[in-house]
Design an enzyme around this catalytic site. Structure first.
Site, PDB file in Angstrom:
ATOM      1  CE1 TYR A  96      -3.835  -2.395   0.681  1.00 23.00           C
ATOM      2  CE2 TYR A  96      -2.321  -3.366   2.272  1.00 23.00           C
ATOM      3  CZ  TYR A  96      -3.483  -3.434   1.532  1.00 23.00           C
ATOM      4  OH  TYR A  96      -4.294  -4.540   1.640  1.00 23.00           O
ATOM      5  CG  ASP A 107      -0.289 -12.972   6.815  1.00 23.27           C
ATOM      6  OD1 ASP A 107      -0.346 -13.954   7.573  1.00 23.27           O
ATOM      7  OD2 ASP A 107      -1.118 -12.770   5.914  1.00 23.27           O
ATOM      8  CG  HIS A 131       2.099  -7.305  -3.160  1.00 26.25           C
ATOM      9  ND1 HIS A 131       0.856  -7.321  -2.569  1.00 26.25           N
ATOM     10  CD2 HIS A 131       2.958  -7.057  -2.159  1.00 26.25           C
ATOM     11  CE1 HIS A 131       0.968  -7.101  -1.278  1.00 26.25           C
ATOM     12  NE2 HIS A 131       2.231  -6.941  -0.995  1.00 26.25           N
ATOM     13  CE1 TYR A 158      -7.647  -4.053   3.464  1.00 24.22           C
ATOM     14  CE2 TYR A 158      -8.273  -3.354   5.658  1.00 24.22           C
ATOM     15  CZ  TYR A 158      -7.383  -3.983   4.815  1.00 24.22           C
ATOM     16  OH  TYR A 158      -6.234  -4.544   5.327  1.00 24.22           O
ATOM     17  NE  ARG A 159      -3.628  -1.302   4.779  1.00 24.49           N
ATOM     18  CZ  ARG A 159      -3.022  -2.170   5.571  1.00 24.49           C
ATOM     19  NH1 ARG A 159      -3.665  -3.225   6.010  1.00 24.49           N
ATOM     20  NH2 ARG A 159      -1.772  -1.993   5.931  1.00 24.49           N
TER      21      ARG A 159
HETATM   22  C1  LIG Z   1       3.480 -10.192   2.238  1.00 28.40           C
HETATM   23  C2  LIG Z   1       2.682  -9.151   2.978  1.00 28.40           C
HETATM   24  C3  LIG Z   1       1.744  -9.536   3.924  1.00 28.40           C
HETATM   25  C4  LIG Z   1       1.004  -8.572   4.620  1.00 28.40           C
HETATM   26  N1  LIG Z   1       0.093  -9.006   5.538  1.00 28.40           N
HETATM   27  C5  LIG Z   1      -0.659  -8.098   6.198  1.00 28.40           C
HETATM   28  C6  LIG Z   1      -1.617  -8.520   7.163  1.00 28.40           C
HETATM   29  O1  LIG Z   1      -1.751  -9.707   7.471  1.00 28.40           O
HETATM   30  N2  LIG Z   1      -2.386  -7.575   7.756  1.00 28.40           N
HETATM   31  C7  LIG Z   1      -2.231  -6.247   7.484  1.00 28.40           C
HETATM   32  O2  LIG Z   1      -2.943  -5.429   8.068  1.00 28.40           O
HETATM   33  N3  LIG Z   1      -1.315  -5.827   6.600  1.00 28.40           N
HETATM   34  C8  LIG Z   1      -0.526  -6.703   5.950  1.00 28.40           C
HETATM   35  N4  LIG Z   1       0.417  -6.257   5.056  1.00 28.40           N
HETATM   36  C9  LIG Z   1       0.530  -4.810   4.772  1.00 28.40           C
HETATM   37  C10 LIG Z   1       1.573  -4.069   5.665  1.00 28.40           C
HETATM   38  O3  LIG Z   1       2.827  -4.688   5.560  1.00 28.40           O
HETATM   39  C11 LIG Z   1       1.191  -4.016   7.140  1.00 28.40           C
HETATM   40  O4  LIG Z   1      -0.116  -3.528   7.305  1.00 28.40           O
HETATM   41  C12 LIG Z   1       2.137  -3.148   7.979  1.00 28.40           C
HETATM   42  O5  LIG Z   1       1.903  -3.396   9.344  1.00 28.40           O
HETATM   43  C13 LIG Z   1       1.958  -1.643   7.724  1.00 28.40           C
HETATM   44  O6  LIG Z   1       3.143  -0.989   8.056  1.00 28.40           O
HETATM   45  P1  LIG Z   1       3.331  -0.175   9.409  1.00 28.40           P
HETATM   46  O7  LIG Z   1       2.609  -0.906  10.481  1.00 28.40           O
HETATM   47  O8  LIG Z   1       4.778   0.052   9.613  1.00 28.40           O
HETATM   48  O9  LIG Z   1       2.548   1.155   9.132  1.00 28.40           O
HETATM   49  P2  LIG Z   1       3.133   2.560   8.641  1.00 28.40           P
HETATM   50  O10 LIG Z   1       3.700   2.403   7.279  1.00 28.40           O
HETATM   51  O11 LIG Z   1       3.993   3.147   9.672  1.00 28.40           O
HETATM   52  O12 LIG Z   1       1.787   3.390   8.612  1.00 28.40           O
HETATM   53  C14 LIG Z   1       0.761   3.125   7.707  1.00 28.40           C
HETATM   54  C15 LIG Z   1       0.017   4.431   7.416  1.00 28.40           C
HETATM   55  O13 LIG Z   1      -0.684   4.840   8.589  1.00 28.40           O
HETATM   56  C16 LIG Z   1      -0.571   6.246   8.781  1.00 28.40           C
HETATM   57  N5  LIG Z   1       0.173   6.494  10.026  1.00 28.40           N
HETATM   58  C17 LIG Z   1       1.190   5.742  10.501  1.00 28.40           C
HETATM   59  N6  LIG Z   1       1.586   6.196  11.682  1.00 28.40           N
HETATM   60  C18 LIG Z   1       0.831   7.272  11.963  1.00 28.40           C
HETATM   61  C19 LIG Z   1       0.764   8.139  13.082  1.00 28.40           C
HETATM   62  N7  LIG Z   1       1.550   7.962  14.143  1.00 28.40           N
HETATM   63  N8  LIG Z   1      -0.145   9.148  13.059  1.00 28.40           N
HETATM   64  C20 LIG Z   1      -0.969   9.306  11.998  1.00 28.40           C
HETATM   65  N9  LIG Z   1      -0.958   8.494  10.914  1.00 28.40           N
HETATM   66  C21 LIG Z   1      -0.067   7.477  10.899  1.00 28.40           C
HETATM   67  C22 LIG Z   1       0.164   6.784   7.604  1.00 28.40           C
HETATM   68  O14 LIG Z   1      -0.743   7.170   6.625  1.00 28.40           O
HETATM   69  C23 LIG Z   1       0.934   5.602   7.077  1.00 28.40           C
HETATM   70  O15 LIG Z   1       1.140   5.692   5.702  1.00 28.40           O
HETATM   71  C24 LIG Z   1       1.199  -7.194   4.359  1.00 28.40           C
HETATM   72  C25 LIG Z   1       2.163  -6.808   3.418  1.00 28.40           C
HETATM   73  C26 LIG Z   1       2.895  -7.771   2.736  1.00 28.40           C
HETATM   74  C27 LIG Z   1       3.938  -7.320   1.758  1.00 28.40           C
END
Ligand SMILES: Cc1cc2nc3c(=O)[nH]c(=O)nc-3n(C[C@H](O)[C@H](O)[C@H](O)COP(=O)(O)OP(=O)(O)OC[C@H]3O[C@@H](n4cnc5c(N)ncnc54)[C@H](O)[C@@H]3O)c2cc1C
Length: 536
Positions: A94, A153, A397, A478-479
């Site tokens: 995303y 995951d 992806h 949803y995203r």
């Molecule tokens: C193979 C694979 C499997 C995956 N499986 C899953 C899964 O099972 N479930 C799932 O949910 N996702 C999944 N993902 C997607 C993603 O990797 C995860 O959701 C991951 O946890 C998101 O990154 P992050 O938690 O570091 O969020 P970040 O990248 O830090 O934040 C995501 C977004 O939230 C907002 N944000 C972040 N922090 C703040 C803040 N403090 N204040 C305000 N806004 C903020 C911003 O818009 C940011 O772009 C997967 C991805 C891959 C490649």
């Protein structure tokens, strides 16, 4: 920049005084926390977009405290330089940490990585935004408290970032936005607010009661650009008495509807309380297997091929559900019997279960057979990353993630739409369908090789078409990756987009200068809104 994204003319965004902002941020945070060198910036780019698409920040600032975040926001406001927040910044599939516009400065919160509280009695934790799922798991393990952290995951993402993105995991607390209880937020003017009962000084229920007095505002800061979250309370699961890792397989594709219909009652009535995943044979191929080992043609892998092959080789069904039961041991076994009986009328359907001692829910425990067995027990894992090797080592992806009712007919509709359209473009149908209590999220991975730019462009184009085609069927996303946020937001068009009009009023009130993440979720500040709408 591709012709497929939603970014406007960047000149409109760069009116701020970046040089002054950089000098003031260096002074406020220390020069080492203002990143401008290419090598360090690479970690904050979208790793799954070709470099030419421009999903890469030119500047990243890393505050280390709430006061630092306040200073960053105030300087941004005063200099007119827009900022885009990430916590860990691992939002892969995303967009990662990348802002919509490369001239928007990324505020990354990895340095704020303290677990502030682990409460066993009332089963909650309080974390700063930089805490990853793995770090929280480690902290809980080190504390010796019998709590399970819900993990997605991949466990390298942040609890806060994932929750704000409406992410999910696989235990009873899979719906992360629903498990959130009480935030602290820095607003665009640098002020600090606490949500829920945290709005009362000295409140003893900030992370226990989700509602304060008046409207619940936590959702305003999820999938939005209204503030920067600096603390979050999260409910976690007490270690259960029993854990059963269960599977249902149906041999034929034509049994998909019957499978969903037979399973739904157990989700709706709460017998199954986790987030089961429904997946086809192709998705069940071992993570890390290259496409060339299965299919050497340019056309997409025929679904029937994977189905026949997987049933013969490994008794993997055309469709499969992985789910978990937790709780009192006798109740778990009785529920498993009831669920098994419900599939007796589907020919060749198999229901199997593996009862695991919850004390075995540990890293490297041999009792947890595979990746799903681990994440359904709240044990961190990264092995799913290997799925990206499908098109070689430079895999990437984007996730096309639509919500549909939890009904056989609707699940079939989205399966046929996405798989048929993907096949027209030679894209393989790899999907995980997350089963919530009353709806499902059909997450099509849309795998490609990042080095094959024409292929990535084709996937982006197809994604755009699918957003519109799914919306015409009543299914919204949803995203979304920043490239598609406007398009996805446009589909939410009831009464001439009156919901977005309301959100824009809130945005203008909370962020009048429009410095927080312009365009995120399709929400543009007033200063850019007219240009945006005219450009369409
Ligand atoms: C193979 C694979 C499997 C995956 N499986 C899953 C899964 O099972 N479930 C799932 O949910 N996702 C999944 N993902 C997607 C993603 O990797 C995860 O959701 C991951 O946890 C998101 O990154 P992050 O938690 O570091 O969020 P970040 O990248 O830090 O934040 C995501 C977004 O939230 C907002 N944000 C972040 N922090 C703040 C803040 N403090 N204040 C305000 N806004 C903020 C911003 O818009 C940011 O772009 C997967 C991805 C891959 C490649």
């Amino acid at each position: 920049m591709t012709s497929t994204d939603d970014r406007p003319d960047t000149a409109a965004h760069t009116s701020g005084d970046l040089e002054t902002a950089l000098a003031r941020w260096r002074e406020a945070l220390g020069p080492e926390h203002v990143i401008t060198d290419d090598e360090s910036l690479a970690d904050f780019a979208d790793p799954y977009a070709p470099a030419s698409f421009g999903y890469r920040a030119k500047v990243v600032v890393q505050p280390g405290s709430v006061e630092d975040v306040q200073a960053v926001v105030r300087i941004a406001s005063e200099t007119g330089v827009p900022i885009w927040t990430s916590s860990q910044g691992r939002n892969y599939g995303y967009g990662g940490s990348a802002p919509l516009d490369p001239d928007t400065v990324v505020v990354n919160l990895r340095r704020m990585n303290r677990v502030l509280e682990i409460n066993e009695e009332l089963a909650y934790v309080v974390v700063e935004p930089g805490v990853s799922f793995r770090e929280l798991y480690d902290a809980v393990q080190a504390s010796g408290k019998k709590l399970w952290v819900d993990v997605p995951d991949l466990s390298w993402g942040s609890v806060v970032g994932n929750t704000l993105e409406h992410g999910n995991g696989f235990t009873l607390y899979y719906d992360h936005a629903a498990a959130e209880c009480g935030m602290e937020v820095v607003l665009a003017d640098g002020s600090v607010v606490r949500t829920g009962t945290g709005a009362m000084s000295g409140s003893k229920t900030w992370h226990l009661s989700k509602r304060g007095f008046g409207p619940r505002t936590d959702s305003l800061f999820m999938q939005s650009n209204m503030g920067i979250v600096t603390k979050m309370g999260v409910w976690v699961m007490p270690q259960p008495d029993a854990y059963k890792d269960c599977q249902i397989k149906v041999r034929r594709d034509s049994d998909l509807e019957a499978l969903v219909e037979a399973f739904r009652p157990f989700l709706v009535d709460g017998t199954v309380g986790n987030c089961p995943i429904l997946f086809p044979a192709l998705t069940a191929l071992p993570n890390g297997l290259p496409r060339s080992a299965v299919w050497d043609k340019k056309s997409s892998v025929p679904r029937e091929l994977a189905e026949g092959m997987m049933w013969e080789a490994a008794r993997i069904g055309a469709w499969n559900i992985r789910f978990a039961l937790y709780g009192d041991r006798q109740t778990v076994e009785r529920d498993f019997e009831r669920i098994s009986a419900a599939f007796a009328s589907i020919p060749d359907a198999e229901v199997t279960g593996n009862t695991i001692d919850p004390a075995e829910a540990k890293l490297d425990s041999p009792a947890l057979a595979d990746q799903k067995s681990r994440v359904m027990a709240g044990v961190p894992d990264l092995s799913m990353l290997q799925v990206l090797n499908w098109h070689g080592t430079n895999g990437g992806h984007i996730s096309f993630a639509s919500t549909v009712p939890l009904k056989g007919e609707d699940v079939r509709n989205i399966v046929e739409l996405v798989s048929t359209r993907e096949a027209e473009h030679g894209i393989d149908y790899t999907v995980g369908i997350m089963l919530y209590q009353r709806f499902a999220i059909h997450v099509a991975l849309m795998l490609y090789n990042v080095g094959n730019e024409p292929q990535v462009k084709e996937v982006y184009e197809l994604y755009r078409d699918l957003v519109v085609e799914a919306a015409e069927m009543g299914y919204g996303e949803y995203r979304a990756h920043p490239a598609f946020m406007d398009l996805v937001a446009e589909q939410f068009d009831h009464n001439d987009h009156s919901h977005m009009a309301m959100v824009e009023k809130i945005k203008d009130a909370l962020d009048p200068a429009g410095i927080l993440a312009p365009g995120k979720q399709g929400i543009w500040p007033a200063r850019l809104r007219t240009a945006e709408k005219q450009a369409k």
